[in-house]
Design a protein around this motif. Structure first.
Motif, PDB file in Angstrom:
ATOM      1  N   ASN A  77       4.471   7.310   0.262  1.00 19.26           N
ATOM      2  CA  ASN A  77       3.528   7.892  -0.699  1.00 19.26           C
ATOM      3  C   ASN A  77       4.255   8.408  -1.956  1.00 19.26           C
ATOM      4  O   ASN A  77       3.717   8.365  -3.071  1.00 19.26           O
ATOM      5  N   THR A  78       5.463   8.868  -1.760  1.00 16.57           N
ATOM      6  CA  THR A  78       6.245   9.329  -2.918  1.00 16.57           C
ATOM      7  C   THR A  78       6.522   8.163  -3.875  1.00 16.57           C
ATOM      8  O   THR A  78       6.375   8.280  -5.117  1.00 16.57           O
ATOM      9  N   VAL A  79       6.915   7.040  -3.297  1.00 15.46           N
ATOM     10  CA  VAL A  79       7.158   5.836  -4.121  1.00 15.46           C
ATOM     11  C   VAL A  79       5.872   5.413  -4.802  1.00 15.46           C
ATOM     12  O   VAL A  79       5.851   5.069  -6.008  1.00 15.46           O
ATOM     13  N   LYS A  80       4.776   5.469  -4.053  1.00 10.74           N
ATOM     14  CA  LYS A  80       3.476   5.065  -4.600  1.00 10.74           C
ATOM     15  C   LYS A  80       3.103   5.972  -5.765  1.00 10.74           C
ATOM     16  O   LYS A  80       2.676   5.506  -6.842  1.00 10.74           O
ATOM     17  N   THR A 144      -8.468  -0.910   1.339  1.00  5.88           N
ATOM     18  CA  THR A 144      -9.485   0.033   1.833  1.00  5.88           C
ATOM     19  C   THR A 144      -8.984   1.470   1.794  1.00  5.88           C
ATOM     20  O   THR A 144      -9.710   2.390   2.186  1.00  5.88           O
ATOM     21  N   ARG A 145      -7.741   1.711   1.365  1.00  6.22           N
ATOM     22  CA  ARG A 145      -7.166   3.041   1.432  1.00  6.22           C
ATOM     23  C   ARG A 145      -6.699   3.459   0.038  1.00  6.22           C
ATOM     24  O   ARG A 145      -6.045   2.685  -0.673  1.00  6.22           O
ATOM     25  N   VAL A 146      -6.975   4.670  -0.329  1.00  7.80           N
ATOM     26  CA  VAL A 146      -6.444   5.233  -1.581  1.00  7.80           C
ATOM     27  C   VAL A 146      -5.024   5.706  -1.343  1.00  7.80           C
ATOM     28  O   VAL A 146      -4.111   5.428  -2.130  1.00  7.80           O
ATOM     29  N   ASP A 147      -4.843   6.476  -0.210  1.00  5.77           N
ATOM     30  CA  ASP A 147      -3.509   6.908   0.184  1.00  5.77           C
ATOM     31  C   ASP A 147      -2.968   5.929   1.214  1.00  5.77           C
ATOM     32  O   ASP A 147      -3.716   5.274   1.948  1.00  5.77           O
ATOM     33  N   MET A 148      -1.673   5.847   1.254  1.00 10.99           N
ATOM     34  CA  MET A 148      -1.054   4.928   2.191  1.00 10.99           C
ATOM     35  C   MET A 148      -1.295   5.409   3.631  1.00 10.99           C
ATOM     36  O   MET A 148      -1.213   6.597   3.932  1.00 10.99           O
ATOM     37  N   SER A 164       2.441  -1.957   9.303  1.00  9.02           N
ATOM     38  CA  SER A 164       2.472  -1.842   7.846  1.00  9.02           C
ATOM     39  C   SER A 164       1.776  -0.567   7.414  1.00  9.02           C
ATOM     40  O   SER A 164       0.673  -0.248   7.888  1.00  9.02           O
ATOM     41  N   ALA A 165       2.457   0.156   6.467  1.00  5.47           N
ATOM     42  CA  ALA A 165       1.837   1.304   5.809  1.00  5.47           C
ATOM     43  C   ALA A 165       1.424   0.833   4.409  1.00  5.47           C
ATOM     44  O   ALA A 165       2.275   0.481   3.581  1.00  5.47           O
ATOM     45  N   THR A 166       0.126   0.782   4.123  1.00  7.75           N
ATOM     46  CA  THR A 166      -0.383   0.207   2.869  1.00  7.75           C
ATOM     47  C   THR A 166      -1.369   1.153   2.202  1.00  7.75           C
ATOM     48  O   THR A 166      -1.942   2.041   2.854  1.00  7.75           O
ATOM     49  N   GLY A 167      -1.575   0.926   0.893  1.00  7.76           N
ATOM     50  CA  GLY A 167      -2.528   1.699   0.130  1.00  7.76           C
ATOM     51  C   GLY A 167      -2.662   1.139  -1.284  1.00  7.76           C
ATOM     52  O   GLY A 167      -1.785   0.400  -1.761  1.00  7.76           O
ATOM     53  N   ILE A 168      -3.748   1.453  -2.006  1.00  9.73           N
ATOM     54  CA  ILE A 168      -3.987   0.942  -3.365  1.00  9.73           C
ATOM     55  C   ILE A 168      -3.178   1.766  -4.365  1.00  9.73           C
ATOM     56  O   ILE A 168      -3.120   2.993  -4.274  1.00  9.73           O
ATOM     57  N   ILE A 169      -2.568   1.033  -5.372  1.00 10.08           N
ATOM     58  CA  ILE A 169      -1.843   1.701  -6.476  1.00 10.08           C
ATOM     59  C   ILE A 169      -2.803   1.860  -7.658  1.00 10.08           C
ATOM     60  O   ILE A 169      -3.364   0.876  -8.151  1.00 10.08           O
ATOM     61  N   ASP A 170      -2.974   3.107  -8.038  1.00 10.41           N
ATOM     62  CA  ASP A 170      -3.858   3.387  -9.189  1.00 10.41           C
ATOM     63  C   ASP A 170      -2.966   3.602 -10.437  1.00 10.41           C
ATOM     64  O   ASP A 170      -2.621   4.710 -10.797  1.00 10.41           O
ATOM     65  N   ILE A 176      -5.991  -5.271  -9.189  1.00  7.74           N
ATOM     66  CA  ILE A 176      -5.833  -4.414  -7.999  1.00  7.74           C
ATOM     67  C   ILE A 176      -4.493  -4.710  -7.368  1.00  7.74           C
ATOM     68  O   ILE A 176      -4.163  -5.860  -7.072  1.00  7.74           O
ATOM     69  N   LYS A 177      -3.727  -3.622  -7.170  1.00  9.60           N
ATOM     70  CA  LYS A 177      -2.421  -3.756  -6.560  1.00  9.60           C
ATOM     71  C   LYS A 177      -2.421  -2.967  -5.244  1.00  9.60           C
ATOM     72  O   LYS A 177      -2.930  -1.850  -5.172  1.00  9.60           O
ATOM     73  N   VAL A 178      -1.820  -3.547  -4.201  1.00 11.59           N
ATOM     74  CA  VAL A 178      -1.666  -2.895  -2.876  1.00 11.59           C
ATOM     75  C   VAL A 178      -0.193  -2.796  -2.585  1.00 11.59           C
ATOM     76  O   VAL A 178       0.525  -3.819  -2.636  1.00 11.59           O
ATOM     77  N   ILE A 179       0.296  -1.585  -2.381  1.00  7.89           N
ATOM     78  CA  ILE A 179       1.687  -1.356  -2.026  1.00  7.89           C
ATOM     79  C   ILE A 179       1.796  -1.204  -0.515  1.00  7.89           C
ATOM     80  O   ILE A 179       0.912  -0.626   0.141  1.00  7.89           O
TER      81      ILE A 179
END
Length: 666
Positions: A77-80, A144-148, A164-170, A176-179
């Motif tokens: 989440n810090t990287v995100k 589907t996730r704002v936070d990872m 996998s830990a994933t989430g949308i990059i705003d 739309i980017k997913v990290i």
């Protein structure tokens, strides 16, 4: 006799043996029950402690997994957030991914970004590949996730199980980017397999979305699916619990199983330990308790045996004493030194023995008196019988004499009538009349002598009757004394019965130990009852004897009265015979002068005929009275015989009572 033989043959058990027989099983069962209860409580407590330890262990494991996942997620989440803050272009984004590469050992491939237009960014040194970004599972979960957040585990290209830990990059871009970042589950497997606090306990991690095993000590089971139809009872039971959402600690098959949900994931941590491991300590404790119980039973039995021997010892002496009493020996000495109920029993038995000695001595003395009195009664009855026989014989002689007198008087009357007729018919028969008068003189002389004999016999009968009355009165006095003795025997029998009843009550209080004493009390009660019945029979016999004596006295008095009346009649007859004799003497003189004066002779003959008729009537009355006296004498003889028989029976009863008393030793 057969009952006594059966009692002797009956096997006698010691009270101490019976007490041990009853107490030892009771103590043994009690100890076994206590051991069983203690084992059950220990098992319950040990199981509870094991459950608590297992739950604590699995909670600690879950916390470690959650901490590890949270630590990785914070880095991601810090990287995100850094990327979102910088809003970099593609070149800058590539540089940022390269700069974060290698910072997290749990994610060796670093972070990667997929775009909705199909473009894909990763660290330059990463080997991670994605052929179709938008169709990848991590991309679908990330949009589907704002936070990872973590998604479903899967195997990567190197066949490693990763999540996998994933989430949308705003970053303000319309694209739309997913990290995302793949985290290997090797570290989780280490936590799952080595983080168990309990020895011999194991764990495995399950993804409840598809029931896939994420971590397990048996690596061959990783990525396999658990089902309720599995042949492994533990796997099938765990699958059933996960499917039903029942995560309480429970026993499944031969295992105690605990469940814990991993926060922030769909993972369920399952920890289990064999039940035998938990109960091993309980079994050891049960064996120890069993050994202690056996030792306790042995010590208790020895203590009970010692106490019973000490307490019951005085009963053996009392039992021997009671046995001797049951055999009629009252010379025993009972030990009453104990200061408990046994001592009280000994005192009571001692009192009973003393009472029985006194009672038996009294019965023996009274039996001797009764025997003496019965002998006296028998002697008196024999005397009375002899006197009655003498009286009967005298009465028979009197009857014969009176009969002869009546015959003589009738002859005189007939001769007088004939004389009157002859004198009236002819004077020529005067010579014959003179001869007849001489015969009449002789007959009257004989009649006078017979009447004197009758008078003497009546005097003897009166004396004999008086002696008979006196003898009967003595028999009555003896029967009264016998009645008193019988009453005394009845009172002794009642006292004996009361003593037997008290002895039975004491025997009942003594319980099992008093059975022998109860037998003695029963025998004494039977003896008392027999004595009472014998006394009652003797009393009844004496009553009958007394009635017979009263009848005999009444008959004797009546006989005495009749004898006195007959004596008076006989005296009158004697006087009459004197007159007859004088008249005959005068008639003889007149007959000599009859020739001179026939008319005077005729008058005298007429007078003689009338007097003869009166004497004949008197003789008939005397004969009837004599016959009654003979009957009375026979009745007296019969009554005397009854008195003699009763005296013999009384003597036999006295002898029987004496034989009963002689059975006892005093």
């Amino acid at each position: 006799m057969s009952d006594n033989t059966q009692d002797k043959k009956k096997k006698v058990k010691k009270i101490s043996t019976k007490l041990i027989t009853y107490i030892v099983p009771l103590v043994t069962v009690t100890v076994l029950v206590l051991v069983a209860v203690a084992s059950s409580m220990a098992k319950s407590r040990m199981t509870e402690m094991a459950n608590e330890t297992l739950e604590s262990s699995i909670s600690n494991q879950a916390d470690n997994i959650e901490s590890w996942l949270e630590t990785n997620l914070k880095f991601f989440n810090t990287v995100k957030h850094t990327i979102e803050a910088e809003k970099p272009d593609n070149t800058q984004l590539q540089a940022m991914l390269d700069s974060f590469y290698g910072y997290n050992s749990s994610s060796p491939e670093g972070l990667y970004i997929g775009c909705s237009d199909g473009s894909f960014f990763k660290a330059s040194e990463s080997d991670f590949t994605a052929s179709n970004v938008t169709d990848a599972e991590w991309y679908k979960q990330g949009i589907t996730r704002v936070d990872m957040a973590y998604g479903t585990a899967y195997r990567n290209s190197e066949n490693e199980l990763v999540v996998s830990a994933t989430g949308i990059i705003d970053d303000g871009d319309s694209d739309i980017k997913v990290i995302g970042a793949d985290v290997t589950l090797n570290e989780i497997s280490i936590i799952v397999n080595s983080g168990v606090k309990m020895s011999n306990a194991s764990s495995f991690l399950v993804d409840k979305t598809d029931n896939t095993i994420l971590a397990h000590r048996d690596f061959s089971l990783i990525s396999s699916e658990i089902t309720e139809n599995s042949s492994d009872e533990l796997i099938s039971g765990a699958a059933k619990a996960i499917n039903s959402g029942d995560y309480k600690t429970k026993e499944i098959g031969n295992y105690v199983v605990a469940f814990s949900e991993i926060s922030g994931t769909d993972w369920i941590l399952v920890s289990y330990i064999p039940t035998s491991v938990i109960l091993k300590t309980v079994s050891q404790m049960g064996n120890l308790l069993m050994i202690i119980g056996v030792i306790a039973v042995a010590i208790t039995v020895l203590a009970i045996l010692y106490v019973v021997k000490r307490v019951i010892a005085p009963l053996a002496h009392i039992t021997d004493s009671i046995t001797a009493m049951s055999e009629g020996d009252f010379t025993i000495t009972v030990d009453s030194s104990s200061n408990d109920e046994i001592g009280v029993m000994g005192n009571k038995v001692t009192e009973f023995v003393a009472s029985m000695r006194n009672m038996l001595t009294s019965i023996s003395q009274e039996s001797e008196k009764l025997k003496d009195e019965s002998d006296n009664s028998d002697r008196v009855s024999k005397i009375m019988f002899d006197a009655s026989e003498s009286q009967a014989e005298a009465m028979k002689q009197l009857n014969e004499t009176v009969d002869q007198l009546a015959t003589a008087v009738n002859d005189i009357a007939q001769n007088a009538t004939t004389l009157a007729t002859v004198v009236a018919d002819t004077r020529d028969n005067s010579d014959k009349a003179n001869e007849s008068m001489k015969q009449t003189v002789e007959i009257s002389q004989k009649g006078r002598q017979d009447m004197e004999k009758v008078s003497a016999a009546m005097s003897g009968i009166e004396n004999a009757n008086n002696e008979l009355v006196e003898s009967i009165n003595k028999v009555g006095t003896a029967s009264d004394e016998i009645t008193n003795i019988v009453g005394m025997i009845g009172e002794i029998a009642e006292e004996t019965n009361l003593l037997s009843l008290n002895a039975s009550i004491e025997a009942a209080r003594a319980g099992e130990a008093g059975k022998g004493f109860a037998v003695v009390a029963t025998q004494i009660a039977k003896l008392a009852q027999t004595s009472a019945e014998s006394a009652q029979n003797i009393g009844n016999l004496i009553g009958e004897v007394h009635k017979l004596i009263e009848n005999a006295v009444g008959q004797a008095n009546a006989s005495a009265e009749s004898i006195r009346e007959n004596g008076e009649l006989i005296n009158v007859a004697v006087d009459t015979f004197d007159q007859i004799y004088n008249n005959i003497q005068e008639s003889n003189q007149l007959i000599e002068a009859m020739i001179e004066d026939v008319q005077k002779v005729d008058d005298v003959a007429t007078n003689v005929a009338a007097i003869s008729e009166e004497q004949a009537a008197s003789a008939d009355e005397i004969l009837a009275t004599s016959e009654n006296m003979v009957d009375m004498a026979n009745n007296i003889t019969k009554s005397s015989q009854d008195v003699a028989d009763n005296s013999h029976e009384l003597a036999g009863t006295s002898q029987t009572l004496t034989s009963y008393v002689q059975k006892f030793k005093i």
